[in-house]
Design an enzyme around this catalytic site. Structure first.
Site, PDB file in Angstrom:
ATOM      1  N   ASP A  84       8.158  38.358  15.157  1.00 48.07           N
ATOM      2  CA  ASP A  84       7.447  38.522  13.882  1.00 48.07           C
ATOM      3  C   ASP A  84       7.394  37.190  13.139  1.00 48.07           C
ATOM      4  O   ASP A  84       8.194  36.292  13.383  1.00 48.07           O
ATOM      5  CB  ASP A  84       8.138  39.576  13.000  1.00 48.07           C
ATOM      6  CG  ASP A  84       9.593  39.230  12.699  1.00 48.07           C
ATOM      7  OD1 ASP A  84      10.284  38.731  13.615  1.00 48.07           O
ATOM      8  OD2 ASP A  84      10.059  39.461  11.563  1.00 48.07           O
ATOM      9  N   GLU A  85       6.424  37.106  12.226  1.00 45.71           N
ATOM     10  CA  GLU A  85       6.333  36.002  11.269  1.00 45.71           C
ATOM     11  C   GLU A  85       6.515  34.626  11.918  1.00 45.71           C
ATOM     12  O   GLU A  85       7.370  33.851  11.523  1.00 45.71           O
ATOM     13  CB  GLU A  85       7.341  36.209  10.134  1.00 45.71           C
ATOM     14  CG  GLU A  85       7.049  37.502   9.375  1.00 45.71           C
ATOM     15  CD  GLU A  85       7.986  37.784   8.206  1.00 45.71           C
ATOM     16  OE1 GLU A  85       9.144  37.321   8.239  1.00 45.71           O
ATOM     17  OE2 GLU A  85       7.560  38.478   7.263  1.00 45.71           O
ATOM     18  N   VAL A  86       5.687  34.342  12.927  1.00 45.46           N
ATOM     19  CA  VAL A  86       5.772  33.044  13.614  1.00 45.46           C
ATOM     20  C   VAL A  86       4.931  32.042  12.818  1.00 45.46           C
ATOM     21  O   VAL A  86       3.821  31.676  13.202  1.00 45.46           O
ATOM     22  CB  VAL A  86       5.287  33.160  15.083  1.00 45.46           C
ATOM     23  CG1 VAL A  86       5.662  31.881  15.854  1.00 45.46           C
ATOM     24  CG2 VAL A  86       5.902  34.375  15.763  1.00 45.46           C
TER      25      VAL A  86
END
Length: 409
Positions: A84-86
């Site tokens: 997530d949230e790269v």
């Protein structure tokens, strides 16, 4: 340590709980990439959040991490590989070069890395299914997702922690994922965290609403598509942020949310059941104040944290900033020069000493209660963030007053 984990897993099994470990493998990699020996594997050299997906060494690092974790778990069925949230993906030098090729896009870069990690899990541990957070997949077109091969390898976990979660858009998203080839999906809610980065008390009402919205999504989704729901309980927003609500503080919220899911809603009867389970006489969901802290393990920590969160700072500020004798006759100017009027001093010295002794006793009780549950570093951090700023101001006032009195003698 491995020993602590083994003990934790034994306890979980004895309670009929199955463990699903999570190993971050793309974004949220600060815990690895902050170290000098791994910093060359960052996507953007200045930022420790995302892993460079182009390096063979990045893959070897992830393989080693996954192997270590899997080795400590018996009969594993799922492994959550994060993703997530790269943030800043595609902004590293190697990515910029890769993206110059016409057919390459940041979406394809993301999917190729997820596929590589998931393929490693599938080939090394054929009985283990990888789970991924879904936020990096949401905006990708059906065509690109379908062609990537990712839907055949992973189960997406759709997360949303809002009290006003949009049910319709979730239902449409699930339908999109199914068309792309994902056979199963998970949901993720939150029972603590998600309402403020330095939040010390859990606002149950917010989390209950979040779960009631998820129940609406469930009722609009075919049952054979849903694997389950993860009730996330955050301890930090990310590796570098402060602690948010401690686990014992969030237990009543966890109980409310679990019972709401189990009963398909939250009624007076469900509330009474939760109160009975927690040993609470009146459980508040719409305010922070709980008239009864309960008898559940950790309830003493909840009671003391509530007291400190509500009254420590306000009582100290009341004395230091709104008591006319302190602001008028013992200001910073007076304190610096050790001047105090002997008559005026008697109007606030007893209050200051009594307030300090009261809060020292409360903090001592909390310290002892936390020592039963937390490592020293957690206790030190929580006290430094939530107790010391106010307590030190109060202590300083009392110390300065002693100094001024001595200077008068």
């Amino acid at each position: 340590s491995a020993e602590e984990l083994a003990a934790l897993l034994r306890l979980a099994r004895a309670q009929g709980l199955e463990a699903v470990p999570l190993v971050q493998s793309f974004g949220h990699m600060e815990f690895v990439l902050k170290h000098r020996e791994f910093s060359h594997l960052r996507e953007v050299s200045a930022f420790p959040n995302a892993l460079n997906p182009h390096r063979e060494e990045s893959r070897r690092l992830l393989a080693a991490m996954i192997d270590q974790v899997v080795a400590l778990h018996e009969e594993l069925r799922w492994l959550h590989i994060g993703c997530d949230e790269v943030y800043y993906l595609g902004e590293g030098e190697e990515s910029k070069q890769w993206l110059q090729h016409q057919e390459n896009t940041p979406e394809k870069l993301c999917l190729s890395h997820i596929k590589a990690v998931a393929s490693y899990v599938a080939s090394s541990y054929p009985t283990v299914t990888p789970i991924v957070w879904d936020d990096m997949l949401r905006g990708i077109s059906e065509e690109v997702l379908s062609e990537s091969g990712v839907p055949q390898l992973v189960e997406p976990m759709i997360w949303d922690y809002a009290a006003d979660l949009d049910v319709e858009s979730k239902v449409l998203l699930i339908e999109k994922y199914r068309r792309c080839g994902f056979s199963k999906v998970w949901f993720a809610s939150a029972f603590k965290g998600a309402t403020g980065v330095n939040q010390s008390l859990t606002f149950i009402g917010h989390h209950l609403k979040n779960h009631l919205q998820w129940l609406k999504v469930v009722s609009n989704t075919p049952a054979d598509v849903i694997q389950g729901i993860a009730l996330t309980g955050w301890q930090r927003y990310d590796h570098f942020s402060v602690l948010c609500e401690l686990f014992p503080v969030g237990i009543p919220s966890l109980a409310v949310c679990l019972q709401a899911l189990k009963n398909g809603g939250y009624s007076e009867k469900v509330k009474e059941n939760v109160e009975k389970l927690l040993g609470m006489s009146n459980l508040e969901v719409d305010t922070f104040m709980s008239t009864s802290s309960g008898t559940f393990p950790g309830s003493n920590i909840l009671a003391l944290v509530t007291q400190i969160s509500f009254y420590l700072r306000s009582s100290v500020d009341e004395l230091l900033e709104r008591n006319r004798y302190v602001t008028g006759w013992f200001s910073p100017y007076h304190r610096k020069r050790k001047i105090v009027h002997p008559i005026i001093m008697h109007h606030f010295q007893p209050d200051a000493i009594s307030l300090l002794s009261k809060w020292n006793a409360v903090v001592q009780d909390l310290q002892a209660a936390m020592e039963q549950v937390f490592h020293k570093c957690t206790i030190d951090e929580w006290m430094e963030e939530n107790v010391h700023p106010s307590l030190q101001k109060l202590q300083q006032l009392v110390d300065d007053l002693d100094e001024a009195i001595k200077a008068q003698e």
